[in-house]
Design a protein around this motif. Structure first.
Motif, PDB file in Angstrom:
ATOM      1  N   THR A 143     -11.475   8.804   1.654  1.00 61.31           N
ATOM      2  CA  THR A 143     -12.867   9.200   1.854  1.00 61.31           C
ATOM      3  C   THR A 143     -13.362  10.063   0.701  1.00 61.31           C
ATOM      4  N   GLY A 144     -14.538   9.762   0.233  1.00 60.59           N
ATOM      5  CA  GLY A 144     -15.206  10.660  -0.696  1.00 60.59           C
ATOM      6  C   GLY A 144     -15.917  11.738   0.098  1.00 60.59           C
ATOM      7  N   GLU A 145     -15.505  12.973  -0.061  1.00 60.47           N
ATOM      8  CA  GLU A 145     -16.059  14.070   0.736  1.00 60.47           C
ATOM      9  C   GLU A 145     -17.302  14.673   0.083  1.00 60.47           C
ATOM     10  N   LYS A 146     -17.196  14.989  -1.199  1.00 58.79           N
ATOM     11  CA  LYS A 146     -18.323  15.592  -1.918  1.00 58.79           C
ATOM     12  C   LYS A 146     -18.970  14.636  -2.906  1.00 58.79           C
ATOM     13  N   ARG A 147     -18.226  13.579  -3.233  1.00 57.82           N
ATOM     14  CA  ARG A 147     -18.728  12.581  -4.171  1.00 57.82           C
ATOM     15  C   ARG A 147     -17.886  11.332  -4.023  1.00 57.82           C
ATOM     16  N   GLY A 148     -18.321  10.258  -4.654  1.00 56.28           N
ATOM     17  CA  GLY A 148     -17.473   9.092  -4.722  1.00 56.28           C
ATOM     18  C   GLY A 148     -16.309   9.339  -5.672  1.00 56.28           C
ATOM     19  N   PHE A 149     -15.286   8.525  -5.565  1.00 55.28           N
ATOM     20  CA  PHE A 149     -14.171   8.672  -6.500  1.00 55.28           C
ATOM     21  C   PHE A 149     -13.925   7.335  -7.179  1.00 55.28           C
ATOM     22  N   THR A 150     -13.355   7.393  -8.367  1.00 55.38           N
ATOM     23  CA  THR A 150     -13.216   6.212  -9.210  1.00 55.38           C
ATOM     24  C   THR A 150     -11.940   5.445  -8.879  1.00 55.38           C
ATOM     25  N   GLN A 151     -11.877   4.218  -9.379  1.00 56.45           N
ATOM     26  CA  GLN A 151     -10.665   3.421  -9.241  1.00 56.45           C
ATOM     27  C   GLN A 151      -9.493   4.140  -9.897  1.00 56.45           C
ATOM     28  N   GLY A 152      -9.746   4.768 -11.046  1.00 54.54           N
ATOM     29  CA  GLY A 152      -8.684   5.496 -11.734  1.00 54.54           C
ATOM     30  C   GLY A 152      -8.166   6.654 -10.901  1.00 54.54           C
ATOM     31  N   GLU A 153      -9.083   7.365 -10.253  1.00 55.57           N
ATOM     32  CA  GLU A 153      -8.650   8.473  -9.397  1.00 55.57           C
ATOM     33  C   GLU A 153      -7.858   7.962  -8.196  1.00 55.57           C
ATOM     34  N   PHE A 154      -8.300   6.836  -7.614  1.00 55.73           N
ATOM     35  CA  PHE A 154      -7.550   6.277  -6.493  1.00 55.73           C
ATOM     36  C   PHE A 154      -6.147   5.859  -6.930  1.00 55.73           C
ATOM     37  N   ASP A 155      -6.042   5.215  -8.092  1.00 60.59           N
ATOM     38  CA  ASP A 155      -4.727   4.806  -8.593  1.00 60.59           C
ATOM     39  C   ASP A 155      -3.826   6.024  -8.800  1.00 60.59           C
ATOM     40  N   ALA A 156      -4.413   7.127  -9.291  1.00 53.52           N
ATOM     41  CA  ALA A 156      -3.632   8.351  -9.476  1.00 53.52           C
ATOM     42  C   ALA A 156      -3.155   8.901  -8.133  1.00 53.52           C
ATOM     43  N   LEU A 157      -4.022   8.866  -7.127  1.00 52.87           N
ATOM     44  CA  LEU A 157      -3.637   9.326  -5.793  1.00 52.87           C
ATOM     45  C   LEU A 157      -2.527   8.455  -5.215  1.00 52.87           C
ATOM     46  N   PHE A 158      -2.645   7.155  -5.403  1.00 53.56           N
ATOM     47  CA  PHE A 158      -1.634   6.236  -4.878  1.00 53.56           C
ATOM     48  C   PHE A 158      -0.287   6.491  -5.560  1.00 53.56           C
ATOM     49  N   GLY A 159      -0.328   6.738  -6.863  1.00 49.01           N
ATOM     50  CA  GLY A 159       0.901   7.048  -7.586  1.00 49.01           C
ATOM     51  C   GLY A 159       1.550   8.328  -7.086  1.00 49.01           C
ATOM     52  N   LEU A 160       0.735   9.343  -6.830  1.00 54.50           N
ATOM     53  CA  LEU A 160       1.259  10.591  -6.279  1.00 54.50           C
ATOM     54  C   LEU A 160       1.863  10.355  -4.895  1.00 54.50           C
ATOM     55  N   ALA A 161       1.183   9.553  -4.084  1.00 51.89           N
ATOM     56  CA  ALA A 161       1.684   9.268  -2.737  1.00 51.89           C
ATOM     57  C   ALA A 161       3.042   8.590  -2.796  1.00 51.89           C
ATOM     58  N   ARG A 162       3.192   7.620  -3.673  1.00 53.42           N
ATOM     59  CA  ARG A 162       4.478   6.913  -3.788  1.00 53.42           C
ATOM     60  C   ARG A 162       5.581   7.874  -4.225  1.00 53.42           C
ATOM     61  N   LYS A 163       5.274   8.771  -5.145  1.00 52.68           N
ATOM     62  CA  LYS A 163       6.285   9.751  -5.575  1.00 52.68           C
ATOM     63  C   LYS A 163       6.689  10.651  -4.408  1.00 52.68           C
ATOM     64  N   GLY A 164       5.691  11.205  -3.715  1.00 48.59           N
ATOM     65  CA  GLY A 164       5.990  12.082  -2.595  1.00 48.59           C
ATOM     66  C   GLY A 164       6.723  11.369  -1.486  1.00 48.59           C
ATOM     67  N   MET A 165       6.332  10.113  -1.236  1.00 52.12           N
ATOM     68  CA  MET A 165       6.961   9.350  -0.172  1.00 52.12           C
ATOM     69  C   MET A 165       8.437   9.092  -0.472  1.00 52.12           C
ATOM     70  N   GLY A 166       8.764   8.878  -1.736  1.00 49.05           N
ATOM     71  CA  GLY A 166      10.169   8.701  -2.089  1.00 49.05           C
ATOM     72  C   GLY A 166      10.997   9.911  -1.691  1.00 49.05           C
ATOM     73  N   GLU A 167      10.445  11.093  -1.897  1.00 50.59           N
ATOM     74  CA  GLU A 167      11.147  12.314  -1.500  1.00 50.59           C
ATOM     75  C   GLU A 167      11.246  12.418   0.017  1.00 50.59           C
ATOM     76  N   LEU A 168      10.174  12.043   0.713  1.00 48.50           N
ATOM     77  CA  LEU A 168      10.186  12.118   2.175  1.00 48.50           C
ATOM     78  C   LEU A 168      11.193  11.140   2.770  1.00 48.50           C
ATOM     79  N   PHE A 169      11.299   9.952   2.201  1.00 46.73           N
ATOM     80  CA  PHE A 169      12.269   8.979   2.714  1.00 46.73           C
ATOM     81  C   PHE A 169      13.691   9.520   2.587  1.00 46.73           C
TER      82      PHE A 169
END
Length: 238
Positions: A203-229
């Motif tokens: 969700t964009g809370e204060k503004r829209g977000f770009t495809q690049g920002e989403f890709d960065a978020l997804f990359g961070l999620a995958r890194k964090g998820m590896g640690e959680l697994f």
């Protein structure tokens, strides 16, 4: 630097404490920083009416916050006579996430109910609930196999969840309340151990977000998820 003094790709301190309920078939006290959720998994013979006679089981979830889980006391939803829309949405998300990695045929006509009770909330209660719920479910199904209640392992894979967001124009992993309440955009990622997507809420809370920002978020999620697994496997290791 983030308000918590963490690096952008750093999780909060995460713990998964098992065996915290002597009566439940599986239990886990999960902590993501100051967010703490007690998760129990309970076997119930029988299934909902729409599944009777099909020879398969069901996994469902309930979610709730204790009155003083936040800065001010909230009324119990039972006292109000109904669940909020937020509560219903979160518990459905938890149930969907667990069913994505469960072989319902292996359960037989039995239901496993997951209860997620938020003791203390500091952001990310739904993602913490999902991560701890897999641990409780894994322990419960192992117990059922050990007792001879079921013969085949119904757990097909791991599942975990983590939040990410854009805070002060910086993509960051695992938002606490201070960041979440001030983020330009935020997202919850639910992934399996194999890397498959179960659900993404962005969700964009204060503004829209770009495809690049989403890709960065997804990359961070995958890194964090590896640690959680890895933490999940360590928590359920015999």
């Amino acid at each position: 630097m983030r308000p918590s003094q963490r690096a952008p790709d750093m999780l909060r301190a995460v713990t998964l404490e098992t065996g915290v309920n002597r009566y439940a078939e599986g239990s886990c006290l999960v902590s993501f920083g100051h967010t703490k959720v007690l998760v129990t998994a309970s076997l119930e013979e029988g299934v909902p009416p729409f599944l009777r006679g099909r020879g398969q089981g069901w996994v469902t979830a309930e979610y709730g916050m204790l009155p003083r889980a936040t800065h001010t006391r909230g009324r119990r939803e039972a006292a109000q006579g109904k669940q909020s829309g937020r509560t219903q949405e979160i518990q459905r998300l938890i149930g969907r996430s667990l069913r994505a990695i469960t072989d319902m045929k292996a359960l037989g006509e039995r239901q496993i109910s997951i209860d997620c009770d938020v003791i203390q909330a500091d952001g990310g209660t739904r993602t913490a609930s999902i991560t701890g719920a897999w641990v409780a479910l894994r322990l419960a199904t192992r117990y059922l196999m050990d007792e001879g209640v079921i013969t085949a392992d119904p757990i097909l894979d791991q599942v975990a969840a983590v939040s990410c967001g854009v805070h002060q124009d910086l993509p960051v992993l695992d938002l606490d309340y201070e960041e979440d309440s001030d983020a330009e955009a935020d997202a919850n990622f639910v992934l399996t151990g194999a890397g498959d997507i179960v659900e993404i809420q962005a969700t964009g809370e204060k503004r829209g977000f770009t495809q690049g920002e989403f890709d960065a978020l997804f990359g961070l999620a995958r890194k964090g998820m590896g640690e959680l697994f890895e933490m999940q496997l360590a928590a359920v290791a015999r």
